[in-house]
Design an enzyme around this catalytic site. Structure first.
Site, PDB file in Angstrom:
ATOM      1  N   ARG A   1     -21.163  11.163  36.208  1.00 49.95           N
ATOM      2  CA  ARG A   1     -20.767  12.584  36.213  1.00 49.95           C
ATOM      3  C   ARG A   1     -19.642  12.836  35.234  1.00 49.95           C
ATOM      4  NH1 ARG A   1     -21.927  16.278  39.783  1.00 49.95           N
ATOM      5  NH2 ARG A   1     -23.506  15.806  41.350  1.00 49.95           N
TER       6      ARG A   1
ATOM      7  N   HIS B   1     -22.415   6.211  45.920  1.00 50.12           N
ATOM      8  CA  HIS B   1     -21.417   6.379  46.973  1.00 50.12           C
ATOM      9  C   HIS B   1     -20.717   5.084  47.367  1.00 50.12           C
ATOM     10  CE1 HIS B   1     -22.216  10.480  46.769  1.00 50.12           C
ATOM     11  NE2 HIS B   1     -23.498  10.342  47.079  1.00 50.12           N
TER      12      HIS B   1
ATOM     13  N   HIS C   1     -25.476   7.932  38.878  1.00 51.15           N
ATOM     14  CA  HIS C   1     -25.237   9.214  38.209  1.00 51.15           C
ATOM     15  C   HIS C   1     -23.862   9.148  37.572  1.00 51.15           C
ATOM     16  CE1 HIS C   1     -25.377  13.906  38.681  1.00 51.15           C
ATOM     17  NE2 HIS C   1     -25.073  13.532  37.462  1.00 51.15           N
TER      18      HIS C   1
ATOM     19  N   THR D   1     -25.934  17.467  42.916  1.00 50.01           N
ATOM     20  CA  THR D   1     -26.831  18.176  41.998  1.00 50.01           C
ATOM     21  C   THR D   1     -27.487  19.335  42.746  1.00 50.01           C
ATOM     22  OG1 THR D   1     -27.231  16.031  40.997  1.00 50.01           O
ATOM     23  CG2 THR D   1     -28.692  17.815  40.324  1.00 50.01           C
TER      24      THR D   1
ATOM     25  N   HIS E   1     -33.615  13.385  46.403  1.00 51.63           N
ATOM     26  CA  HIS E   1     -32.505  14.252  46.769  1.00 51.63           C
ATOM     27  C   HIS E   1     -32.593  14.661  48.240  1.00 51.63           C
ATOM     28  CE1 HIS E   1     -29.026  16.711  46.384  1.00 51.63           C
ATOM     29  NE2 HIS E   1     -28.864  16.217  45.184  1.00 51.63           N
TER      30      HIS E   1
ATOM     31  N   GLU F   1     -28.713   8.688  35.756  1.00 54.78           N
ATOM     32  CA  GLU F   1     -28.837  10.147  35.811  1.00 54.78           C
ATOM     33  C   GLU F   1     -27.671  10.734  35.025  1.00 54.78           C
ATOM     34  OE1 GLU F   1     -28.502  10.887  39.962  1.00 54.78           O
ATOM     35  OE2 GLU F   1     -30.466  10.083  40.416  1.00 54.78           O
TER      36      GLU F   1
ATOM     37  N   ASN G   1     -29.845   4.541  44.940  1.00 55.02           N
ATOM     38  CA  ASN G   1     -28.719   5.171  44.256  1.00 55.02           C
ATOM     39  C   ASN G   1     -27.419   4.685  44.908  1.00 55.02           C
ATOM     40  OD1 ASN G   1     -26.552   7.053  43.831  1.00 55.02           O
ATOM     41  ND2 ASN G   1     -28.021   8.431  42.883  1.00 55.02           N
TER      42      ASN G   1
ATOM     43  N   ARG H   1     -16.295  11.114  39.256  1.00 56.26           N
ATOM     44  CA  ARG H   1     -15.785  11.027  40.636  1.00 56.26           C
ATOM     45  C   ARG H   1     -16.261   9.756  41.344  1.00 56.26           C
ATOM     46  NH1 ARG H   1     -19.437  15.752  43.347  1.00 56.26           N
ATOM     47  NH2 ARG H   1     -18.741  16.870  41.517  1.00 56.26           N
TER      48      ARG H   1
ATOM     49  N   GLU I   1     -39.163  13.640  38.147  1.00 54.99           N
ATOM     50  CA  GLU I   1     -38.642  13.416  39.490  1.00 54.99           C
ATOM     51  C   GLU I   1     -38.477  14.788  40.135  1.00 54.99           C
ATOM     52  OE1 GLU I   1     -35.077  10.998  40.052  1.00 54.99           O
ATOM     53  OE2 GLU I   1     -34.745  11.921  42.000  1.00 54.99           O
TER      54      GLU I   1
HETATM   55  N1  PXP Z   1     -32.262  11.974  42.378  1.00 50.79           N
HETATM   56  C1  PXP Z   1     -31.406  12.697  41.619  1.00 50.79           C
HETATM   57  C2  PXP Z   1     -31.894  13.237  40.311  1.00 50.79           C
HETATM   58  C3  PXP Z   1     -30.073  12.926  42.039  1.00 50.79           C
HETATM   59  O1  PXP Z   1     -29.239  13.656  41.266  1.00 50.79           O
HETATM   60  C4  PXP Z   1     -29.640  12.336  43.256  1.00 50.79           C
HETATM   61  C5  PXP Z   1     -28.211  12.502  43.664  1.00 50.79           C
HETATM   62  O2  PXP Z   1     -27.380  11.893  42.733  1.00 50.79           O
HETATM   63  C6  PXP Z   1     -30.566  11.589  43.988  1.00 50.79           C
HETATM   64  C7  PXP Z   1     -31.867  11.437  43.545  1.00 50.79           C
HETATM   65  C8  PXP Z   1     -30.186  10.931  45.279  1.00 50.79           C
HETATM   66  O3  PXP Z   1     -29.924  11.913  46.219  1.00 50.79           O
HETATM   67  P1  PXP Z   1     -29.328  11.512  47.652  1.00 50.79           P
HETATM   68  O4  PXP Z   1     -28.001  10.874  47.412  1.00 50.79           O
HETATM   69  O5  PXP Z   1     -29.258  12.828  48.359  1.00 50.79           O
HETATM   70  O6  PXP Z   1     -30.320  10.567  48.267  1.00 50.79           O
END
Ligand code: PXP
Length: 241
Positions: free
Chosen positions: A46, A11, A44, A102, A194, A71, A8, A50, A154
């Site tokens: 949003r 960031h 993601h 989330t 997550h 996402e 992901n 952001r 997931e």
């Molecule tokens: N899976 C989902 C569905 C999420 O919403 C997120 C955060 O956007 C993640 C995984 C990744 O989470 P993290 O950034 O805490 O590893």
């Protein structure tokens, strides 16, 4: 067994958006992550934009060589984006305005949420996407995911990741194990994510029930010191049991 890693890269865009400039570029991050072994790129989109912007989605769709997993909620705005974008995968997630991240899985035991998700899953699949439901690790959510027509679940690992006591962590691990085993037996592709990081992922891998992990924040945080290539390679090695 080697488990897939969805990286992901939200960031990377968070750092860019902090200054509203053009760098660091999420597309470049996706390419580094893929070269280091990422099996999927997850972002993601949003409602407050952001981090990931609409133009990032389209640039990533062109550049990603593995799979793009978006996402999003099933709001009309997001569904319109998905129809235009046609990503390989969509993960339906809930979103509360102002949340830091989330806060939980989609609650498909709520009949309004279920029927909205079912309609969205049908449309997304019609547009060629595999669809995942982000869900808390409860059997009722597994059954509802199947009834909604999704083929991927997931599981939300936040409660496991945030546990501060050993007992609580073990309890959350076993909750994930029970739900993942059931989902697997029911024929779903079982993923998790997550709050996962370099110190807490191994017990989940050891269960042998998860086929994919989606990991973001901890990888980008590590990349600040080690670079993204090393961070992804190090995480990938933890997913091979
Ligand atoms: N899976 C989902 C569905 C999420 O919403 C997120 C955060 O956007 C993640 C995984 C990744 O989470 P993290 O950034 O805490 O590893």
């Amino acid at each position: 067994m080697s488990v897939a890693l969805g990286v992901n890269i939200d960031h990377v865009a968070t750092v860019r958006q902090a200054r509203r400039v053009t760098y660091p570029d999420p597309v470049a991050a996706a390419q580094v992550a893929e070269a280091a072994g990422a099996d999927q790129i997850t972002v993601h989109i949003r409602m407050d934009r952001r981090h990931i912007q609409d133009h990032d989605l389209f640039a990533l769709k062109d550049a990603v060589a593995t799979r793009l997993n978006v996402e999003m909620t099933s709001s009309p705005e997001m569904m319109q984006i998905a129809e235009q974008l046609r990503p390989q995968q969509v993960t339906l997630v809930p979103e509360r305005p102002g949340e830091i991240t989330t806060e939980g899985g989609l609650d498909l035991s709520n009949s309004a949420a279920f029927s909205e998700a079912k309609t969205a899953v049908g449309e997304l699949r019609h547009w060629g996407a595999d669809v995942a439901i982000f869900a808390d690790p409860d059997l009722i959510q597994v059954d509802a995911t199947i009834r909604a027509g999704a083929t991927i679940i997931e599981f939300n690992t936040a409660a496991y990741a945030e546990a501060t006591q050993d007992d609580e962590r073990k309890q959350q691990l076993s909750r994930l194990e029970v739900a993942a085993r059931y989902a697997h037996e029911q024929g779903l592709f079982v993923a998790a994510g997550h709050g996962l990081h370099f110190e807490n992922v191994a017990p989940l891998v050891a269960l042998g029930l998860f086929r994919e992990f989606n990991i973001g924040h901890s990888l980008i945080a590590r990349a600040v010191f080690s670079g993204l290539d090393a961070a992804v390679r190090d995480m990938k090695s933890l997913l091979t049991s």
